[in-house]
Write a protein that holds these residues in place. Structure first.
Motif, mmCIF file in Angstrom:
data_model
loop_
_atom_site.group_PDB
_atom_site.id
_atom_site.type_symbol
_atom_site.label_atom_id
_atom_site.label_comp_id
_atom_site.label_asym_id
_atom_site.label_seq_id
_atom_site.Cartn_x
_atom_site.Cartn_y
_atom_site.Cartn_z
ATOM 1 N N ASN A 36 -9.210 -3.759 -7.091
ATOM 2 C CA ASN A 36 -8.186 -4.289 -6.190
ATOM 3 C C ASN A 36 -8.219 -5.818 -6.144
ATOM 4 O OD1 ASN A 36 -10.691 -3.570 -4.752
ATOM 5 N ND2 ASN A 36 -9.681 -4.487 -2.982
ATOM 6 N N VAL A 39 -6.300 -7.019 -9.152
ATOM 7 C CA VAL A 39 -4.858 -6.937 -8.883
ATOM 8 C C VAL A 39 -4.432 -8.117 -8.018
ATOM 9 C CG1 VAL A 39 -3.056 -5.613 -7.721
ATOM 10 C CG2 VAL A 39 -4.775 -4.424 -9.082
ATOM 11 N N GLN A 40 -5.209 -8.385 -6.979
ATOM 12 C CA GLN A 40 -4.854 -9.469 -6.071
ATOM 13 C C GLN A 40 -4.934 -10.840 -6.742
ATOM 14 O OE1 GLN A 40 -7.092 -8.872 -2.409
ATOM 15 N NE2 GLN A 40 -6.237 -6.827 -2.180
ATOM 16 N N GLN A 91 4.854 -6.205 -7.616
ATOM 17 C CA GLN A 91 3.558 -6.888 -7.414
ATOM 18 C C GLN A 91 3.612 -8.333 -7.891
ATOM 19 O OE1 GLN A 91 0.301 -4.930 -9.436
ATOM 20 N NE2 GLN A 91 0.528 -3.060 -8.267
ATOM 21 N N ARG A 123 -2.378 -5.716 2.530
ATOM 22 C CA ARG A 123 -3.242 -4.886 1.695
ATOM 23 C C ARG A 123 -4.584 -4.587 2.349
ATOM 24 N NH1 ARG A 123 -1.838 -7.889 -3.958
ATOM 25 N NH2 ARG A 123 -0.557 -6.275 -4.878
ATOM 26 N N ARG A 135 -5.165 5.012 -8.780
ATOM 27 C CA ARG A 135 -3.932 4.245 -8.849
ATOM 28 C C ARG A 135 -3.811 3.312 -7.646
ATOM 29 N NH1 ARG A 135 -0.651 1.356 -9.539
ATOM 30 N NH2 ARG A 135 1.358 1.463 -10.585
ATOM 31 N N VAL A 136 -4.277 3.776 -6.483
ATOM 32 C CA VAL A 136 -4.182 2.960 -5.275
ATOM 33 C C VAL A 136 -4.968 1.656 -5.441
ATOM 34 C CG1 VAL A 136 -4.698 2.866 -2.813
ATOM 35 C CG2 VAL A 136 -3.757 4.942 -3.795
ATOM 36 N N ARG A 137 -6.103 1.754 -6.112
ATOM 37 C CA ARG A 137 -6.859 0.525 -6.377
ATOM 38 C C ARG A 137 -6.010 -0.453 -7.171
ATOM 39 N NH1 ARG A 137 -11.871 2.953 -5.379
ATOM 40 N NH2 ARG A 137 -12.099 4.875 -6.462
ATOM 41 N N PHE A 138 -5.215 0.087 -8.112
ATOM 42 C CA PHE A 138 -4.413 -0.799 -8.959
ATOM 43 C C PHE A 138 -3.113 -1.213 -8.278
ATOM 44 C CE2 PHE A 138 -7.179 1.434 -11.944
ATOM 45 C CZ PHE A 138 -7.871 0.316 -12.391
ATOM 46 N N SER A 139 -2.887 -0.725 -7.074
ATOM 47 C CA SER A 139 -1.822 -1.311 -6.254
ATOM 48 C C SER A 139 -2.418 -2.401 -5.365
ATOM 49 C CB SER A 139 -1.149 -0.241 -5.393
ATOM 50 O OG SER A 139 -0.462 0.689 -6.193
ATOM 51 N N GLY A 140 -3.705 -2.664 -5.523
ATOM 52 C CA GLY A 140 -4.325 -3.791 -4.840
ATOM 53 C C GLY A 140 -5.047 -3.452 -3.544
ATOM 54 N N TYR A 141 -5.325 -2.161 -3.320
ATOM 55 C CA TYR A 141 -5.984 -1.786 -2.068
ATOM 56 C C TYR A 141 -7.434 -1.386 -2.313
ATOM 57 C CZ TYR A 141 -1.179 -1.411 -0.429
ATOM 58 O OH TYR A 141 0.114 -1.670 -0.112
ATOM 59 N N SER A 142 -8.272 -1.668 -1.342
ATOM 60 C CA SER A 142 -9.645 -1.210 -1.406
ATOM 61 C C SER A 142 -9.696 0.204 -0.840
ATOM 62 C CB SER A 142 -10.545 -2.129 -0.587
ATOM 63 O OG SER A 142 -11.749 -1.457 -0.302
ATOM 64 N N LYS A 172 -4.042 10.222 -5.998
ATOM 65 C CA LYS A 172 -4.149 9.180 -7.040
ATOM 66 C C LYS A 172 -5.001 8.038 -6.527
ATOM 67 C CE LYS A 172 -1.010 10.327 -10.397
ATOM 68 N NZ LYS A 172 0.217 10.909 -9.833
ATOM 69 N N TYR A 218 3.004 7.730 -7.242
ATOM 70 C CA TYR A 218 2.582 8.572 -6.126
ATOM 71 C C TYR A 218 3.602 9.694 -5.911
ATOM 72 C CZ TYR A 218 -0.265 4.448 -5.564
ATOM 73 O OH TYR A 218 -1.127 3.408 -5.797
#
Ligand SMILES: Nc1ncnc2c1ncn2[C@@H]1O[C@H](COP(=O)(O)OP(=O)(O)O)[C@@H](O)[C@H]1O
Ligand SMILES: [Mg+2]
Lengths: 251, 379
Positions: free
Chosen positions: A81, A84-85, A169, A115, B237-244, B234, A98
């Protein structure tokens, strides 16, 4: 190896990157550099290690050795993450979206705000978010599908949605793994058009097999073979490289 | 088109109003105090089920140790009540007056240090929230940061439930042991045992439950709720949306723990005792079954599921006590195999569409966006 003086000038510097899965080196002492605003295409036969390279850059797989610098930050030491950031976005080879959420919600989740836990709890679906989601939905040909559950989309539409999720993003480095694979001919044409639009103003790393598409967009091509670079340069140079012809284009 | 209110959709508001009508008006008017108190006791388990809906149903984190948090909340409350019941006048026949009876029986002559602050109600209320909250945070941080999940996490929570039970039973001088803390009498001088107190406590319990339902709804309708759903299947995938992912799991787990603890505290108040039999592996699993029967994606379903299973348990175990556990196991298997969305699923698949057709013949899709997020069939 280049130490010290080099990395600054490149957006992405991959140096001596190696990953070994139970002794099998899927990526072996790989080094390459991507400039700001450069469009780099990685080609190579199946199993060459292309997807693995992207996995390493985005933190999905941990490197056995080597470094990956994005500007002055070492991505090999960061969590997914955080990468990504920092501004690296990744599209997966098989559409990864999703399923239980609507198209709108898929895009909204990817919007780069709120986030943290608290941020997500207090996140407001305000005009800025709505406008951006609608804008992106229009670009990815899904503006009539915003309220639809994502798992009801066709394969091609799912690919577009994932591209849209990346787009929202707004990454500085965009990585796409076979974005037109599995698409119908008409979907391919639309996707190529879409990709042309979204790669503007950022650096892009694309894996693609469609040679016409590659010739069309690539500034530089890197040919991977058995986890190592076989050849690198302009499409013309690579196409005429005897080593490449032998292992890849030759059949 | 994609508007939804911050807290509940229209159909959910109707559902909440119907539940309020049932719990606040219908049941108090039709049941005698004994039965109402019984419902109040069942409702304390509904807090746990509610937490499980968020953490398991939405977040995909199956905890088989929620009894731990129910117990921590219950014991915190019981410690306060026990201290009040152990005033020097009430305990003057003991060899050390002024300490809880079980301490006296275990030759303890001084109130242990960690008991001292439970003289204060304010501290106790804070402890009911914070002790389980912090404990859940520590477990969550230790597990989720290391990406322990799924079955392993479930097994570890079971182990924690077993360990805590053993601790409570073993340290009987400090905890009352296997018998628990009994003979709780007053809250700030107000006797909690007579009928009218039980009625008041029932309403307090219902009010707290609606408070938790409100919080759960807020979470579910926030972006955080959607991230939980996204994480469920997923996670990567959530990590790759920028979330921990770890932080969101820790949050869901802590909220579920705090809900459970409030339930435990309300249990101690209404039932007048707290014992390790509500902490261990079996009660923890039962609580998961309540959520499953209610429909693990349905906040209100958690309440109905808890009530249904407990009524079944009460009537069933009166006639065939030894068969109840088999009945419960069978029920769980039936729900998982045949009705994965539980009672709430049956309701939204079969009953609600018919009702809607009956009431508003041509207004289809009235609950579309939220029903979608709830995992119900889209159209
Ligand atoms: N997680 C993994 N564990 C073991 N082997 C892997 C893993 N990921 C990739 N590989 C192997 O690494 C090689 C390169 O795979 P990949 O990067 O997917 O190739 P490409 O995308 O170029 O077709 C393949 O032989 C694949 O089986
Ligand atoms: Mg690949």
């Amino acid at each position: 190896m280049l130490i010290g003086q080099q990395p600054k000038d490149f957006l992405l510097s991959v140096e001596g990157l190696t990953v070994s899965f139970d002794g099998f080196k899927a990526v072996n002492d790989l080094s390459f550099y991507v400039d700001e605003n450069e469009i780099r295409v990685i080609i190579g036969p199946n199993g060459a290690g292309k997807t693995t390279v992207l996995d390493l850059i985005c933190g999905k797989t941990r490197a056995t050795s080597g470094s990956i610098h994005f500007r002055d930050r070492d991505l090999t030491k960061m969590r997914e993450n955080e990468i990504v950031q920092a501004g690296v976005g990744r599209k997966f080879q098989t559409p990864s979206i999703y399923d239980d959420l609507t198209v709108f919600e898929n895009l909204e989740i990817s919007f780069p705000r709120g986030r943290s836990v608290l941020g997500a709890l207090t996140f407001k679906r305000d005009a800025e978010v709505r406008e951006r989601v609608h804008e992106v939905a229009e670009m990815i040909f899904l503006k009539d599908r915003l309220a639809m559950r994502a798992d009801l989309l066709s394969h091609g539409q799912k690919q577009w949605l994932e591209i849209g999720m990346l787009l929202i993003q707004d990454p500085e480095l965009l990585m796409l793994d076979e974005p037109v694979a599995g698409m119908s001919v008409s979907e391919r044409v639309k996707t190529a058009e879409l990709l042309h639009r979204i790669i503007e103003g950022r650096s892009v790393l694309v894996i693609e097999h469609d040679m016409k598409f590659v010739e069309d967009i690539a500034h530089k091509v890197t040919v991977l073979h058995q986890g190592q670079i076989l050849s690198e340069g302009t499409m013309d140079k690579v196409k005429n490289d005897p080593k490449v012809i032998e292992v890849y284009l030759g059949h | 088109m994609i508007e939804n209110t911050r807290f509940a959709s229209r159909s959910e508001l109707v559902g909440i109003a119907a539940l309020a009508l049932l719990l606040v008006v219908v049941l108090p008017l039709t049941l005698d105090v004994f039965r109402l108190n019984l419902v109040g006791k069942y409702l304390t388990y509904a807090f746990v089920a509610l937490g499980l809906v968020l953490c398991w149903g939405y977040g995909g984190i199956l905890s088989l140790g929620q009894g731990v948090f129910f117990g921590l909340g219950g014991y915190c409350m019981a410690m306060f009540l026990k201290l009040e019941a152990s005033s020097p006048e009430n305990t003057k026949i003991q060899s050390t007056p002024g300490i809880p009876d079980f301490m006296d029986w275990n030759q303890i002559t001084e109130l242990p240090l960690f008991w001292q602050p439970f003289h204060s109600l304010t501290f106790t209320i804070a402890a009911i929230i914070l002790v389980p909250g912090v404990f859940a945070f520590i477990i969550g941080a230790a597990m989720f940061k290391r990406r322990v999940g799924g079955t392993y996490f479930a097994i570890i929570t079971q182990a924690i439930a077993a360990i805590l039970t053993i601790l409570i039973v073993g340290q009987q001088g400090y905890t009352g042991g296997i018998n628990g803390m009994t003979d709780l009498r007053t809250l700030k001088g107000w006797d909690i045992r007579p009928d009218h107190a039980k009625v008041v406590l029932y309403f307090v319990c219902v009010a707290c439950l609606f408070g938790c339902i409100f919080v759960a709804q807020l979470i579910r309708h926030s972006k955080l709720g959607r991230i939980l759903v996204a994480m469920r299947d997923k996670e990567d995938r959530v990590r790759f949306s920028g979330y921990s992912v770890a932080n969101f799991k820790i949050f869901a787990f802590c909220v579920a723990a705090v809900f459970a603890a409030i339930g435990g505290a309300m249990f101690a108040l209404q039932v007048g005792f707290m014992s390790p039999s509500f902490v261990g592996i079996v009660p923890s699993i039962e609580m998961v079954i309540y959520a499953a029967v209610g429909g693990r994606l349905s906040i209100l379903g958690a309440v109905y599921g808890t009530l249904l299973v407990n009524f079944a348990k009460t009537s069933f175990s009166e006639s065939f006590p030894e068969l109840w556990l088999f009945g419960l196991g069978g029920l769980f298997i039936a729900v998982v195999l045949a009705f994965p969305n539980g009672v709430a699923g049956l309701w939204s698949d079969y009953v609600q569409p018919r009702l809607v057709r009956l009431v508003t013949p041509r207004k289809a899709g009235w609950s579309a966006p939220n029903a979608v997020a709830e995992g119900a069939p889209a159209e």
